[in-house]
Design a protein around this motif. Structure first.
Motif, PDB file in Angstrom:
ATOM      1  N   ALA A 296       6.067  -4.572  -2.616  1.00 48.82           N
ATOM      2  CA  ALA A 296       5.505  -3.254  -2.927  1.00 48.82           C
ATOM      3  C   ALA A 296       4.023  -3.288  -2.586  1.00 48.82           C
ATOM      4  CB  ALA A 296       5.709  -2.927  -4.403  1.00 48.82           C
ATOM      5  N   ASN A 297       3.589  -2.405  -1.707  1.00 46.81           N
ATOM      6  CA  ASN A 297       2.168  -2.264  -1.381  1.00 46.81           C
ATOM      7  C   ASN A 297       1.646  -1.020  -2.075  1.00 46.81           C
ATOM      8  OD1 ASN A 297       1.703  -4.492   0.440  1.00 46.81           O
ATOM      9  ND2 ASN A 297       3.096  -3.421   1.845  1.00 46.81           N
ATOM     10  N   ILE A 298       0.565  -1.187  -2.833  1.00 45.77           N
ATOM     11  CA  ILE A 298       0.048  -0.090  -3.651  1.00 45.77           C
ATOM     12  C   ILE A 298      -1.409   0.179  -3.273  1.00 45.77           C
ATOM     13  CG2 ILE A 298      -0.471   0.610  -6.026  1.00 45.77           C
ATOM     14  CD1 ILE A 298       1.912  -1.443  -6.710  1.00 45.77           C
ATOM     15  N   TYR A 299      -1.693   1.429  -2.952  1.00 49.12           N
ATOM     16  CA  TYR A 299      -3.049   1.819  -2.542  1.00 49.12           C
ATOM     17  C   TYR A 299      -3.481   3.048  -3.314  1.00 49.12           C
ATOM     18  CZ  TYR A 299      -1.679  -0.844   1.578  1.00 49.12           C
ATOM     19  OH  TYR A 299      -1.227  -1.806   2.422  1.00 49.12           O
ATOM     20  N   LEU A 300      -4.819   3.216  -3.430  1.00 48.30           N
ATOM     21  CA  LEU A 300      -5.326   4.488  -3.944  1.00 48.30           C
ATOM     22  C   LEU A 300      -4.955   5.574  -2.932  1.00 48.30           C
ATOM     23  CD1 LEU A 300      -8.840   3.384  -5.223  1.00 48.30           C
ATOM     24  CD2 LEU A 300      -6.960   4.232  -6.623  1.00 48.30           C
ATOM     25  N   LYS A 301      -4.604   6.747  -3.413  1.00 48.93           N
ATOM     26  CA  LYS A 301      -4.205   7.847  -2.535  1.00 48.93           C
ATOM     27  C   LYS A 301      -5.344   8.214  -1.589  1.00 48.93           C
ATOM     28  CE  LYS A 301      -0.984  10.141  -5.635  1.00 48.93           C
ATOM     29  NZ  LYS A 301      -0.784  11.194  -6.614  1.00 48.93           N
TER      30      LYS A 301
ATOM     31  N   PRO B 207     -13.691   2.460  -4.510  1.00 49.80           N
ATOM     32  CA  PRO B 207     -14.968   1.736  -4.600  1.00 49.80           C
ATOM     33  C   PRO B 207     -14.893   0.334  -3.990  1.00 49.80           C
ATOM     34  CG  PRO B 207     -14.335   2.613  -6.753  1.00 49.80           C
ATOM     35  CD  PRO B 207     -13.167   2.816  -5.839  1.00 49.80           C
ATOM     36  N   GLN B 208     -13.747  -0.341  -4.153  1.00 48.17           N
ATOM     37  CA  GLN B 208     -13.632  -1.692  -3.590  1.00 48.17           C
ATOM     38  C   GLN B 208     -13.586  -1.644  -2.065  1.00 48.17           C
ATOM     39  OE1 GLN B 208     -11.106  -4.663  -5.923  1.00 48.17           O
ATOM     40  NE2 GLN B 208     -10.159  -2.733  -6.464  1.00 48.17           N
ATOM     41  N   GLY B 209     -12.845  -0.690  -1.537  1.00 50.99           N
ATOM     42  CA  GLY B 209     -12.762  -0.536  -0.089  1.00 50.99           C
ATOM     43  C   GLY B 209     -14.132  -0.261   0.512  1.00 50.99           C
ATOM     44  N   LYS B 210     -14.897   0.573  -0.200  1.00 44.08           N
ATOM     45  CA  LYS B 210     -16.242   0.924   0.265  1.00 44.08           C
ATOM     46  C   LYS B 210     -17.141  -0.317   0.303  1.00 44.08           C
ATOM     47  CE  LYS B 210     -19.536   4.234  -1.237  1.00 44.08           C
ATOM     48  NZ  LYS B 210     -19.821   5.195  -2.291  1.00 44.08           N
ATOM     49  N   ALA B 211     -17.043  -1.135  -0.747  1.00 45.34           N
ATOM     50  CA  ALA B 211     -17.876  -2.343  -0.809  1.00 45.34           C
ATOM     51  C   ALA B 211     -17.503  -3.315   0.313  1.00 45.34           C
ATOM     52  CB  ALA B 211     -17.724  -3.016  -2.180  1.00 45.34           C
TER      53      ALA B 211
ATOM     54  N   GLY C 120      -5.938  -2.515  -1.616  1.00 48.46           N
ATOM     55  CA  GLY C 120      -4.807  -2.230  -2.492  1.00 48.46           C
ATOM     56  C   GLY C 120      -4.284  -3.513  -3.096  1.00 48.46           C
ATOM     57  N   LYS C 121      -3.083  -3.466  -3.622  1.00 49.65           N
ATOM     58  CA  LYS C 121      -2.474  -4.717  -4.077  1.00 49.65           C
ATOM     59  C   LYS C 121      -1.046  -4.822  -3.579  1.00 49.65           C
ATOM     60  CE  LYS C 121      -2.674  -2.640  -8.566  1.00 49.65           C
ATOM     61  NZ  LYS C 121      -3.681  -2.530  -9.517  1.00 49.65           N
ATOM     62  N   GLN C 122      -0.630  -6.072  -3.433  1.00 50.63           N
ATOM     63  CA  GLN C 122       0.726  -6.333  -2.969  1.00 50.63           C
ATOM     64  C   GLN C 122       1.468  -7.094  -4.050  1.00 50.63           C
ATOM     65  OE1 GLN C 122       1.686  -9.290   0.266  1.00 50.63           O
ATOM     66  NE2 GLN C 122       2.321  -7.407   1.275  1.00 50.63           N
ATOM     67  N   ILE C 123       2.624  -6.602  -4.399  1.00 51.93           N
ATOM     68  CA  ILE C 123       3.439  -7.256  -5.425  1.00 51.93           C
ATOM     69  C   ILE C 123       4.760  -7.661  -4.785  1.00 51.93           C
ATOM     70  CG2 ILE C 123       4.560  -6.959  -7.674  1.00 51.93           C
ATOM     71  CD1 ILE C 123       2.358  -4.858  -8.281  1.00 51.93           C
TER      72      ILE C 123
END
Lengths: 80, 226
Positions: A5-10, A16-20, A39-42
């Motif tokens: 499962a790949n989970i990302y902010l819409k 903020p993390q992507g921007k950094a 994002g995160k991968q589970i």
């Protein structure tokens, strides 16, 4: 069977993390980076044979717990 | 007033919360996350901390603990529920309050005193304050970047008087520490019985702690209940 499962902010939700990370890549001289999303991968190991059934189950998991669908999207795939 | 304070593995503001409520004369009880009995409270408090280590998302795992099913039922029947910091995050994950939390815009854990403006006092939590009052209460969080479900939803929350507190400077001008939408620090549900805020009123109850501004919020709740 393993399902990922790949989970990302819409899209449209400021990440903020992507921007950094984007700033970091710019600072290192990687030019041409247009956007970065973190994002995160589970990875879930399931006792199932049927791929469709396994994907459906992990989608349910995303809806109920793994993703917060107010701000996050998810994609699921079988890990080969 | 009987206050039940819910304790999850990783909660760390439970005793401060107990201290603050007992200071104003409330009776308090701790309720462990795997219990099913809220012990007949007038108010349920979800205190701050790092329930389940903030794994997955802050509050995401706590939301499925046995006691939370009771809290949801209690809230849906009109019972008063207050979530402070991690407790606020748990209330969002439980959908008792609308929206979600993201990491702070600057990605830092922010721990400092911050000024807040009272936006609405037409509720049990802030009724002893005047609209526009400036209070000074500590914040301590890494995920306080409040995000509404949609712009329309945010507008509805303003119209329904659900926006309770905003981060400001000492003069009342917007000063947003974490990127929160409209600088929001605290909200309530539509029925005005479930309250959530990132700042810690229980850490601002004695002048020796730097501020007594938080105690008024707890007294407001007590006055509304009894």
């Amino acid at each position: 069977m393993k399902v990922v499962a790949n989970i990302y902010l819409k899209a449209g939700v400021l990440d903020p993390q992507g921007k950094a990370v984007h700033h970091g890549l710019d600072a290192l001289g990687f030019d041409g980076v247009k956007d970065v999303r973190v994002g995160k991968q589970i990875v879930i190991e399931l006792d199932k044979q049927d791929e469709q059934e396994a994907l459906e189950e992990v989608k349910q998991m995303c809806e109920k717990l793994l993703a917060n669908t107010v701000i996050e999207n998810y994609e699921v795939e079988v890990k080969k | 007033m009987k206050v039940s304070i819910v304790v999850f593995p990783g909660t760390n503001c439970d005793r401060d919360t107990q201290w603050a409520f007992e200071k104003i004369g409330a009776q308090t009880e701790f309720v462990w996350h795997n219990e099913h009995d809220l012990k007949n409270p007038d108010l349920v408090v979800l205190p701050g901390g790092f329930s389940y280590g903030d794994y997955l998302r802050s509050g995401a795992i706590a939301r499925f603990s046995p006691i939370m099913q009771e809290v949801i039922e209690f809230a849906n029947k009109g019972g008063y529920v207050l979530g402070i910091c991690n407790g606020f995050q748990v209330l969002l994950e439980s959908h008792l309050l609308p929206g979600a939390m993201k990491r702070n815009e600057n990605l830092h854990f922010i721990s400092k005193h911050h000024h807040l403006k009272v936006i609405n006092n037409n509720n049990a939590f802030l009724k002893n304050f005047k609209m526009g009052d400036i209070v000074n209460i500590p914040i301590a969080h890494a995920e306080g970047n409040y995000t509404p479900q949609s712009e329309d939803d945010l507008k509805r929350m303003w119209d329904n008087e659900q926006i309770l507190l905003q981060y400001v400077d000492k003069d009342g001008n917007i000063s947003n520490p974490n990127g929160s939408a409209d600088s929001i620090a605290g909200i309530c549900n539509q029925n005005k019985n479930v309250f959530g805020l990132m700042p810690h009123p229980e850490r601002a109850v004695e002048s020796i702690l730097g501020s007594e501004d938080g105690i008024g919020m707890l007294i407001s709740l007590m006055d509304s209940i009894k």
